[in-house]
Scaffold this active site. Structure first.
Site, PDB file in Angstrom:
ATOM      1  N   LYS A  66     -14.983  10.293   2.060  1.00  0.00           N
ATOM      2  CA  LYS A  66     -14.980   8.977   2.351  1.00  0.00           C
ATOM      3  C   LYS A  66     -16.069   8.731   3.649  1.00  0.00           C
ATOM      4  O   LYS A  66     -16.399   9.556   4.446  1.00  0.00           O
ATOM      5  CB  LYS A  66     -13.622   8.588   3.235  1.00  0.00           C
ATOM      6  N   LEU A 104      -7.235   6.448   5.859  1.00  0.00           N
ATOM      7  CA  LEU A 104      -7.910   6.915   6.808  1.00  0.00           C
ATOM      8  C   LEU A 104      -8.322   5.497   7.421  1.00  0.00           C
ATOM      9  O   LEU A 104      -8.798   4.644   6.657  1.00  0.00           O
ATOM     10  CB  LEU A 104      -9.315   7.614   6.633  1.00  0.00           C
ATOM     11  N   ASP A 105      -8.852   5.263   8.867  1.00  0.00           N
ATOM     12  CA  ASP A 105      -9.454   4.241   9.071  1.00  0.00           C
ATOM     13  C   ASP A 105     -10.710   3.987   8.819  1.00  0.00           C
ATOM     14  O   ASP A 105     -11.562   4.747   8.214  1.00  0.00           O
ATOM     15  CB  ASP A 105      -9.465   4.157  10.992  1.00  0.00           C
ATOM     16  N   ALA A 106     -11.326   2.817   8.821  1.00  0.00           N
ATOM     17  CA  ALA A 106     -12.792   2.353   8.433  1.00  0.00           C
ATOM     18  C   ALA A 106     -13.668   2.978   8.982  1.00  0.00           C
ATOM     19  O   ALA A 106     -14.804   3.636   8.466  1.00  0.00           O
ATOM     20  CB  ALA A 106     -12.902   0.639   8.784  1.00  0.00           C
ATOM     21  N   HIS A 187      -2.909   5.369  13.448  1.00  0.00           N
ATOM     22  CA  HIS A 187      -3.858   5.763  14.374  1.00  0.00           C
ATOM     23  C   HIS A 187      -3.339   7.050  15.193  1.00  0.00           C
ATOM     24  O   HIS A 187      -4.022   7.176  16.486  1.00  0.00           O
ATOM     25  CB  HIS A 187      -4.222   4.694  15.405  1.00  0.00           C
TER      26      HIS A 187
END
Length: 233
Positions: A66, A104-106, A187
């Site tokens: 990613k 996953l976060d951006a 998170h």
């Protein structure tokens, strides 16, 4: 399986489009033109569309590296308008069936697993399964080695009733560490370090269970998992 359904399962064709191609004589089964959409076929049948062989789409298991500023989501919304979904990086048919197993976060990079096998995905995401995830973490401030103990004991996060499960912290330097967790709270990694008065400046997932991110994959690239990797979950 009906032939028209097989065509839909192995291409992006709709049922009505499949029937039109059948009527036009574009489909052969075992070398014979078949126009009947209700004709029964199996996955072992030799089915050609305009001379090209077709295979029904089965379960797919994908590893993706990613890149930053992409979303582990297929949903619409404000954030989705700003960043593309990682699904858009995949050149596959029936991409709407695929789901991300462990998001996953951006701004977080690294290993993402994508599949349309719901049971396999559940073994990764279910808290009961305690599937491990290892992250490479860069921090805003130096971290003392004494932090190993609270991570191993569990850290109480703001807004949570129970502390985190025991996690393993390994030092690369005083501002870069490897952290292995066995759950997936919202998170979580960022919140764990925030609870100790530090801040995560970069986060990269390297491993899920026994599956390690392929070092040959550049950011944004992907490949199908091997049988061994699939069976490890």
């Amino acid at each position: 399986m009906r032939l028209d359904k097989f065509l839909c399962e192995s291409t992006e064709l709709t049922r009505s489009e499949s029937k039109r191609l059948l009527k036009a004589g574009s489909v052969t089964v075992e070398g014979i033109i078949v126009k009947n959409p209700a004709c029964k076929v199996s996955d072992d049948s030799e089915i050609l569309l305009d001379g090209a062989p077709l295979n029904r789409v089965g379960f797919r298991y994908i590893m993706l590296n990613k890149p930053v500023d992409t979303l582990c989501s297929t949903l619409s919304g404000t954030e989705a308008e700003r960043y593309p979904s990682v699904i858009e990086l995949l050149d596959v048919i029936k991409s709407d069936r695929l789901r991300i197993a462990g998001r996953l976060d951006a701004d977080t990079t690294g290993l993402v697993l994508i599949t349309d096998d719901g049971q396999w995905s559940h073994r990764i995401t279910s808290p009961v399964k305690k599937c491990s995830k290892r992250y490479r973490v860069e921090l805003a401030m130096p971290l003392d080695h004494s932090a190993i103990e609270p991570f191993a004991e569990g850290i109480q996060l703001h807004g949570e009733k129970k502390p985190t499960r025991p996690a393993q912290l390994e030092f690369i330097s005083d501002q870069e560490v490897l952290l292995t967790i066995h759950e997936g709270k919202y998170h979580q990694v960022k919140r764990m370090f925030a609870a100790l008065g530090n801040r995560v400046t970069a986060l990269h997932r390297e491993q899920i269970g026994a599956i390690t991110l392929d070092p040959e994959l550049e950011a944004g690239e992907w490949r199908y998992l091997t049988e061994e990797e699939i069976n490890s979950i």
